[in-house]
Design an enzyme around this catalytic site. Structure first.
Site, PDB file in Angstrom:
ATOM      1  N   PRO A 110       0.792  -1.231   0.000  1.00 16.49           N
ATOM      2  CA  PRO A 110       0.000   0.000   0.000  1.00 16.49           C
ATOM      3  C   PRO A 110       0.827   1.286   0.000  1.00 16.49           C
ATOM      4  CG  PRO A 110       0.117  -0.856   2.203  1.00 16.49           C
ATOM      5  CD  PRO A 110       0.849  -1.858   1.342  1.00 16.49           C
ATOM      6  N   GLY A 111       2.154   1.171  -0.147  1.00 21.84           N
ATOM      7  CA  GLY A 111       2.980   2.358  -0.313  1.00 21.84           C
ATOM      8  C   GLY A 111       3.797   2.784   0.880  1.00 21.84           C
ATOM      9  N   ASP A 162       2.867  -5.000 -14.419  1.00 24.11           N
ATOM     10  CA  ASP A 162       3.408  -6.278 -13.965  1.00 24.11           C
ATOM     11  C   ASP A 162       4.919  -6.145 -13.783  1.00 24.11           C
ATOM     12  OD1 ASP A 162       4.228  -8.884 -13.572  1.00 24.11           O
ATOM     13  OD2 ASP A 162       3.003  -9.718 -15.181  1.00 24.11           O
ATOM     14  N   ASP A 174       9.431  -5.746  -2.988  1.00 21.57           N
ATOM     15  CA  ASP A 174       8.652  -6.263  -1.851  1.00 21.57           C
ATOM     16  C   ASP A 174       7.753  -7.354  -2.408  1.00 21.57           C
ATOM     17  OD1 ASP A 174       7.425  -6.667   0.531  1.00 21.57           O
ATOM     18  OD2 ASP A 174       6.672  -4.630   0.772  1.00 21.57           O
ATOM     19  N   CYS A 185       7.496 -10.783   3.633  1.00 24.02           N
ATOM     20  CA  CYS A 185       7.023 -10.895   5.019  1.00 24.02           C
ATOM     21  C   CYS A 185       6.729 -12.365   5.314  1.00 24.02           C
ATOM     22  CB  CYS A 185       5.811 -10.001   5.282  1.00 24.02           C
ATOM     23  SG  CYS A 185       4.413 -10.274   4.179  1.00 24.02           S
TER      24      CYS A 185
END
Length: 430
Positions: A256-257, A301, A319, A372
């Site tokens: 989400p930035g 993409d 990420d 993560c």
């Protein structure tokens, strides 16, 4: 209907039995409760219900002669929540049982209210016996799916129990000071004057730790973009990227930035943020706007960068989409939805994105690979396989104050320094 426990049972049934996310369930049910205290209880019930579902779902099966899961999913979820109230939230026995029985009536199942009462009373009488049976297996002791408990024990044998224990403890709220608009010290002083308890993170330069969750939108400075919510493990990305003024930087898989904004707060850079999902890309723009930052936002993409203009990047932050097994304490519903069969497809996607981004990196540039996840298959194995195929990819050795050495890179496990689980590797193009 505005019975908090009844709404929580409906929401939890959607999350645990129909695959909904806790976030979506809360967005549907929370607006039905006008009182903020009721909404807070709803959130606690849904969150802890998802966190402990695999323990108390099995307990309910032990307590019932015939399962209710298919015919009465909300009542089954209500029984799970009854046990959560007694064992996790530690509400007074009488209040927890009485309120849960009343919730059955609010769900328009008055004929099942007696059953709910009987099941919870039986648990109280036979509690020691049932807890012993649940504690005998890692899956029900730690409320982790069996495949994941096995994978954690395989990849991190010495830390497995501590990791699964940490996954069941609500994490502290961590914030990041926006150094473009304020300082951490100024924020802490403002909040102290307002009676808000907070302190600096011990080794993250912009990190702030609050001991308890709160509505951050009501905190002084939120509307002005003076801070953002971001776990400390994620804040380490900006340190490892080591961006400098004037550099051209790419944040791939950026939604989400949070990390993109942190990089922009650190230096005057020309940043491009790429996100495959158009809806999630809107969240990046919202965060940029609130924090007063600017970036080039592309919906595209990362594994097939047809959007690239041919100019190399000095830094790339990747990420990667992953299993999210490192953030179960913050996203407890992931343990209910993730499957062992998901992992090979994710590894293939991570490898494809890494291969697609590498040609975009300038000579002497650095790519920071992030997940993560705490599964080695998504972390070290992906980076090692890539480096073996690319002679110009050199893994840089580094360490962080919390976590464990990986080969290559660094792994923060859930609970290390009270942080979320996150893996980092830094590849330099030589």
């Amino acid at each position: 209907m505005n019975d908090t426990r009844a709404l929580a049972a409906q929401a939890l049934a959607e999350v645990a039995l129909r695959g909904a996310s806790s976030r979506d369930a809360m967005e549907r049910y929370a607006p039905r409760l006008p009182d903020s205290r009721d909404r807070a209880l709803l959130m606690a019930l849904v969150s802890d219900g998802a966190r402990w579902w695999l323990r108390f779902d099995a307990a309910v099966d032990r307590l019932l002669e015939k399962p209710l899961r298919q015919k009465e999913p909300a009542i089954h979820a209500l029984l799970v929540l009854g046990l959560v109230q007694l064992e996790i939230l530690e509400l007074p026995d009488y209040a927890a049982v009485a309120a849960t029985v009343q919730a059955a009536r609010a769900l328009q199942r008055p004929r099942l209210a007696g059953l709910v009462n009987a099941v919870l009373r039986r648990w109280q009488r036979e509690r020691t016996e049932h807890l012993a049976a649940l504690d005998a297996k890692p899956q029900t002791r730690h409320a982790h799916p069996a495949w994941l408990a096995k994978a954690i024990a395989r990849d991190w044998p010495e830390q497995a129990d501590a990791v699964m224990t940490a996954n069941n403890i609500e994490p502290p709220l961590m914030l990041r000071a926006n150094r473009r608009r304020t300082t951490r010290e100024a924020l802490l002083a403002t909040w102290a004057a307002a009676g808000i308890e907070a302190g600096p993170h011990p080794w993250l330069a912009d990190g702030i730790v609050l001991p308890h969750s709160t509505d951050v939108t009501r905190m002084p400075g939120f509307a002005e973009g003076l801070f953002a919510v971001q776990d400390g493990a994620a804040q380490a990305a900006a340190d490892l990227a080591d961006v400098r003024d004037g550099q051209r930087v790419l944040d791939a898989c950026a939604a989400p930035g949070g990390k993109a904004c942190h990089l922009l707060e650190r230096a005057d850079i020309d940043l491009t943020a790429v996100e495959f999902d158009a809806g999630r890309a809107q969240r990046i723009q919202q965060n940029l706007d609130r924090l007063g930052l600017k970036a080039r936002l592309i919906v595209g993409d990362a594994s097939q960068p047809t959007w690239w203009d041919g100019k190399p990047f000095a830094r790339i932050l990747m990420d990667a989409p992953c299993s999210a097994t490192g953030v179960l304490r913050r996203r407890p519903d992931v343990r209910l939805h993730r499957r062992e069969t998901d992992i090979p497809a994710m590894v293939a996607q991570q490898s494809a994105i890494l291969a697609g981004l590498w040609p975009l990196l300038a000579q002497g540039g650095k790519l920071v690979y992030v997940t993560c996840s705490l599964l080695r298959a998504e972390n070290e194995a992906v980076v090692r396989a890539f480096a073996d195929k690319h002679a110009d990819a050199h893994a840089i050795a580094f360490s962080l104050p919390d976590g464990h050495l990986a080969q290559p890179g660094w792994q923060i496990l859930p609970g290390d320094g009270d942080l979320d689980g996150m893996y980092y590797a830094v590849l330099e193009k030589r």
